[in-house]
Design a protein around this motif. Structure first.
Motif, short mmCIF file in Angstrom:
data_model
loop_
_atom_site.label_atom_id
_atom_site.label_comp_id
_atom_site.label_asym_id
_atom_site.label_seq_id
_atom_site.Cartn_x
_atom_site.Cartn_y
_atom_site.Cartn_z
N ALA A 76 0.83 -1.21 0.00
CA ALA A 76 0.00 0.00 0.00
C ALA A 76 0.87 1.27 0.00
O ALA A 76 0.84 2.06 0.93
CB ALA A 76 -0.95 -0.01 1.19
N PRO A 77 1.64 1.48 -1.07
CA PRO A 77 2.52 2.66 -1.12
C PRO A 77 1.72 3.96 -1.13
O PRO A 77 0.52 3.97 -1.41
CB PRO A 77 3.29 2.47 -2.43
CG PRO A 77 2.46 1.56 -3.26
CD PRO A 77 1.69 0.69 -2.30
N ASP A 78 2.42 5.05 -0.84
CA ASP A 78 1.79 6.37 -0.74
C ASP A 78 1.55 7.03 -2.09
O ASP A 78 1.17 8.19 -2.14
CB ASP A 78 2.67 7.31 0.11
CG ASP A 78 2.66 6.91 1.56
OD1 ASP A 78 1.71 6.24 1.99
OD2 ASP A 78 3.62 7.29 2.26
N TYR A 79 1.78 6.34 -3.18
CA TYR A 79 1.55 6.89 -4.50
C TYR A 79 0.55 6.01 -5.25
O TYR A 79 0.33 4.85 -4.89
CB TYR A 79 2.87 6.99 -5.29
CG TYR A 79 3.71 5.74 -5.25
CD1 TYR A 79 3.42 4.64 -6.07
CD2 TYR A 79 4.80 5.65 -4.40
CE1 TYR A 79 4.19 3.49 -6.03
CE2 TYR A 79 5.58 4.50 -4.36
CZ TYR A 79 5.27 3.43 -5.18
OH TYR A 79 6.04 2.29 -5.14
N GLU A 80 -0.06 6.57 -6.28
CA GLU A 80 -0.94 5.78 -7.13
C GLU A 80 -0.07 4.98 -8.09
O GLU A 80 0.91 5.49 -8.63
CB GLU A 80 -1.88 6.70 -7.91
CG GLU A 80 -2.93 5.93 -8.67
CD GLU A 80 -3.99 6.83 -9.29
OE1 GLU A 80 -4.63 6.35 -10.23
OE2 GLU A 80 -4.17 7.97 -8.83
N TRP A 81 -0.43 3.72 -8.29
CA TRP A 81 0.39 2.86 -9.11
C TRP A 81 -0.45 1.99 -10.05
O TRP A 81 -1.63 1.81 -9.84
CB TRP A 81 1.29 1.96 -8.26
CG TRP A 81 0.54 1.05 -7.33
CD1 TRP A 81 0.19 1.33 -6.04
CD2 TRP A 81 0.02 -0.25 -7.62
NE1 TRP A 81 -0.51 0.27 -5.51
CE2 TRP A 81 -0.63 -0.71 -6.45
CE3 TRP A 81 0.02 -1.07 -8.74
CZ2 TRP A 81 -1.26 -1.96 -6.39
CZ3 TRP A 81 -0.60 -2.31 -8.68
CH2 TRP A 81 -1.22 -2.74 -7.50
N ALA A 82 0.24 1.48 -11.06
CA ALA A 82 -0.33 0.49 -11.97
C ALA A 82 0.82 -0.41 -12.40
O ALA A 82 1.99 -0.04 -12.28
CB ALA A 82 -0.96 1.16 -13.18
N VAL A 83 0.47 -1.59 -12.87
CA VAL A 83 1.47 -2.51 -13.43
C VAL A 83 1.12 -2.72 -14.90
O VAL A 83 -0.02 -3.05 -15.22
CB VAL A 83 1.49 -3.86 -12.67
CG1 VAL A 83 2.40 -4.86 -13.38
CG2 VAL A 83 1.94 -3.65 -11.23
N MET A 84 2.10 -2.49 -15.76
CA MET A 84 1.95 -2.75 -17.18
C MET A 84 2.56 -4.12 -17.45
O MET A 84 3.77 -4.29 -17.35
CB MET A 84 2.65 -1.68 -18.02
CG MET A 84 2.56 -1.93 -19.52
SD MET A 84 3.51 -0.72 -20.48
CE MET A 84 2.44 0.71 -20.35
N GLU A 85 1.71 -5.07 -17.75
CA GLU A 85 2.15 -6.43 -18.06
C GLU A 85 2.38 -6.54 -19.55
O GLU A 85 1.46 -6.35 -20.35
CB GLU A 85 1.06 -7.42 -17.63
CG GLU A 85 1.32 -8.84 -18.03
CD GLU A 85 0.15 -9.74 -17.71
OE1 GLU A 85 0.00 -10.76 -18.42
OE2 GLU A 85 -0.63 -9.45 -16.77
N LEU A 86 3.62 -6.82 -19.94
CA LEU A 86 3.95 -6.95 -21.35
C LEU A 86 3.90 -8.41 -21.74
O LEU A 86 4.60 -9.25 -21.17
CB LEU A 86 5.34 -6.37 -21.63
CG LEU A 86 5.48 -4.87 -21.37
CD1 LEU A 86 6.89 -4.42 -21.68
CD2 LEU A 86 4.48 -4.08 -22.17
#
Length: 105
Positions: A76-86
């Motif tokens: 639960a980091p303090d920034y908004e995140w996404a993972v791009m799965e290639l």
């Protein structure tokens, strides 16, 4: 995952550019800018990720993306995140913590 994976980052650079972002190199990451949004794009593990920016996109191969999402959800980091799965086949899928299904393209 290593500090930088050139093939993954180059694919991410191409995808972000195609989406209309201006992409530049920022150390071992990419900085993708569009309108007011700045997204830091990285192949680094969350432990090795610089603590800057409010938006972060982790780029991972198919076999690493799901476990990376789980790791980020647990942290639960303090920034908004996404993972791009290639995908090995050439496509990509975006995983975001607010969606149960990824977005494919």
């Amino acid at each position: 995952m290593g500090i930088i994976s050139t093939p993954l980052l180059e694919e991410a650079r191409s995808i972000f550019s195609d989406l209309g972002y201006t992409v530049s190199t920022a150390g071992t990451e990419l900085r993708a800018e569009r309108k007011w949004r700045v997204v830091y794009v990285t192949t680094s593990d969350p432990d090795d990720t610089p603590n800057r920016g409010d938006l972060r996109c982790f780029v991972a191969p198919e076999d690493r993306a799901a476990s990376l999402c789980e790791e980020l959800l647990a942290r639960a980091p303090d920034y908004e995140w996404a993972v791009m799965e290639l995908a090995d086949s050439g496509g990509y899928r975006i995983h975001h913590p607010r969606t149960s299904e990824g977005i494919s393209a």
